[in-house]
Scaffold this active site. Structure first.
Site, PDB file in Angstrom:
ATOM      1  N   HIS A 109       1.162   0.316 -10.296  1.00  0.00           N
ATOM      2  CA  HIS A 109       0.105  -0.564  -9.785  1.00  0.00           C
ATOM      3  C   HIS A 109      -0.300  -1.615 -10.821  1.00  0.00           C
ATOM      4  O   HIS A 109      -1.481  -1.984 -10.945  1.00  0.00           O
ATOM      5  CB  HIS A 109      -1.115   0.247  -9.352  1.00  0.00           C
ATOM      6  CG  HIS A 109      -1.800  -0.347  -8.151  1.00  0.00           C
ATOM      7  ND1 HIS A 109      -2.345   0.417  -7.137  1.00  0.00           N
ATOM      8  CD2 HIS A 109      -2.024  -1.635  -7.795  1.00  0.00           C
ATOM      9  CE1 HIS A 109      -2.887  -0.376  -6.218  1.00  0.00           C
ATOM     10  NE2 HIS A 109      -2.697  -1.630  -6.600  1.00  0.00           N
ATOM     11  N   ARG A 135       0.835  -1.191   0.000  1.00  0.00           N
ATOM     12  CA  ARG A 135       0.000   0.000   0.000  1.00  0.00           C
ATOM     13  C   ARG A 135       0.871   1.242   0.000  1.00  0.00           C
ATOM     14  O   ARG A 135       1.911   1.294   0.674  1.00  0.00           O
ATOM     15  CB  ARG A 135      -0.930   0.011   1.229  1.00  0.00           C
ATOM     16  CG  ARG A 135      -2.013  -1.062   1.200  1.00  0.00           C
ATOM     17  CD  ARG A 135      -3.019  -0.810   0.079  1.00  0.00           C
ATOM     18  NE  ARG A 135      -4.004  -1.883  -0.011  1.00  0.00           N
ATOM     19  CZ  ARG A 135      -3.873  -2.970  -0.757  1.00  0.00           C
ATOM     20  NH1 ARG A 135      -2.789  -3.144  -1.490  1.00  0.00           N
ATOM     21  NH2 ARG A 135      -4.815  -3.888  -0.784  1.00  0.00           N
ATOM     22  N   GLU A 161      -2.568   8.033  -6.704  1.00  0.00           N
ATOM     23  CA  GLU A 161      -2.572   7.324  -7.978  1.00  0.00           C
ATOM     24  C   GLU A 161      -3.738   7.827  -8.827  1.00  0.00           C
ATOM     25  O   GLU A 161      -4.866   7.884  -8.337  1.00  0.00           O
ATOM     26  CB  GLU A 161      -2.693   5.810  -7.746  1.00  0.00           C
ATOM     27  CG  GLU A 161      -1.491   5.218  -7.011  1.00  0.00           C
ATOM     28  CD  GLU A 161      -1.595   3.704  -6.830  1.00  0.00           C
ATOM     29  OE1 GLU A 161      -2.548   3.092  -7.380  1.00  0.00           O
ATOM     30  OE2 GLU A 161      -0.752   3.133  -6.132  1.00  0.00           O
TER      31      GLU A 161
END
Length: 341
Positions: A302, A254, A283
């Site tokens: 990601h 995370r 993000e």
């Protein structure tokens, strides 16, 4: 599309304490789906469930989709949290993610009485572990630098070669002991790496005091922790300062794990040897963010959990849990909101 490889060995064990959903679901339960699917994948879903199916666009904000979710009994995907809270018939939500962060703010002491949520825990063990390994090797073997030199048509063999490192025998600390952490440890084994785990229940390091004492020993630190209050800012400025000079920091858990300003400063000064970041606090990473231009950083945006068979794996897990639901068997990967994952 070919069948996805078997990932059952990575999935969490069934939750034997789940609420009994079956008596509260009609036989023709309506299914809401919010995934980017092609025609064949949609037909696969339709063929597997007896009731009506509504297909929404991924990340939908359409009022029609909101109304469809409100009258559905089951959902597959990651609909907006406020829609989930306002869907009185919803009894089971199969998330298309491991993370549950966006749903943590809902009133789960009340919602959990009628709604069971399952996630994709364990589904991404192979791809995320492989991305972590690929990023580490890219930094150790200078692939990131060489790729940039190719773009500039610059030949710098004699400049790059002396700085290349070997992964063999490296001391690695993995934060976490879940399916991804275990898989990464397996991938590192052939390199002769000495792998330790930081985990509260069954780690080699179980407390923050032990973590602080041993952090300077490791060449590589890999973050694979869930996003909870306990893990937020675990790697603050002080703890980043404890990392061994030249160490590589990897985060595929995370974005809240690390203080990004402190990480950038440690990388820019040359004190750290590099970072592989699949997740960031914001993000998409905004234009002009220091991580875009910070030296020795690999940003995988990601994508670590992705693969060509990702969608099929999600559909296979949903089908497995559907069979479990209709036969009264425990569901896989039930989220326990009290623990935050």
């Amino acid at each position: 599309m070919g069948r996805a490889p078997d990932v059952s060995q990575h999935l969490a064990t069934p939750d034997s304490e789940r609420p009994d959903l079956l008596p509260r679901l009609p036989q023709d339960a309506a299914l809401y789906v919010e995934l980017p699917l092609d025609g064949a994948e949609k037909e696969q879903l339709r063929a597997g469930v007896p009731g009506p199916v509504w297909f929404a666009e991924a990340d939908s904000d359409s009022p029609d989709d909101a109304r469809a979710l409100a009258v559905s009994h089951i959902a597959l995907g990651n609909p907006r949290p406020e829609w989930v809270a306002a869907a009185p018939r919803l009894r089971w939500l199969q998330l298309a993610s491991v993370g549950i962060d966006s749903y943590l703010g809902l009133d789960w002491p009340v919602l959990e009485r009628r709604l069971t949520v399952t996630n994709l825990g364990g589904l991404f063990a192979d791809p995320v572990a492989e991305t972590c390994l690929a990023g580490i090797l890219a930094l150790y073997r200078g692939i990131d630098v060489l790729a940039g030199l190719r773009a500039d048509e610059t030949w710098a063999r004699h400049d790059v070669r002396p700085g290349l490192r070997l992964l063999g025998g490296a001391d690695v600390l993995i934060l976490g002991r879940g399916s991804i952490a275990r898989r990464l440890a397996e991938l590192l084994a052939p390199f002769g790496c000495a792998v330790s785990h930081f985990a509260r229940g069954d780690g080699d390091l179980r407390t923050r005091e032990k973590l602080d004492a041993r952090l300077p020993e490791f060449d590589i630190v890999v973050g694979l922790l869930p996003g909870t209050e306990e893990t937020a800012d675990l790697f603050d400025e002080r703890r980043i300062g404890l990392l061994r000079p030249g160490a590589v920091f990897v985060n595929a858990g995370r974005g809240t794990l690390a203080d990004e300003d402190a990480l950038v400063a440690a990388l820019a000064s040359g004190r750290l040897g590099g970072a592989v970041l699949d997740v960031t606090r914001e993000e998409p990473l905004p234009a002009g963010h220091p991580l875009w231009s910070c030296p020795n950083v690999i940003l995988t945006q990601h994508t670590a959990g992705g693969s060509r068979v990702e969608t099929q794996q999600v559909l296979d897990l949903f089908a497995d849990n559907w069979r479990r639901l209709t036969t009264g068997a425990p569901l896989l990967n039930t989220v326990r909101w009290g623990r935050g994952f």
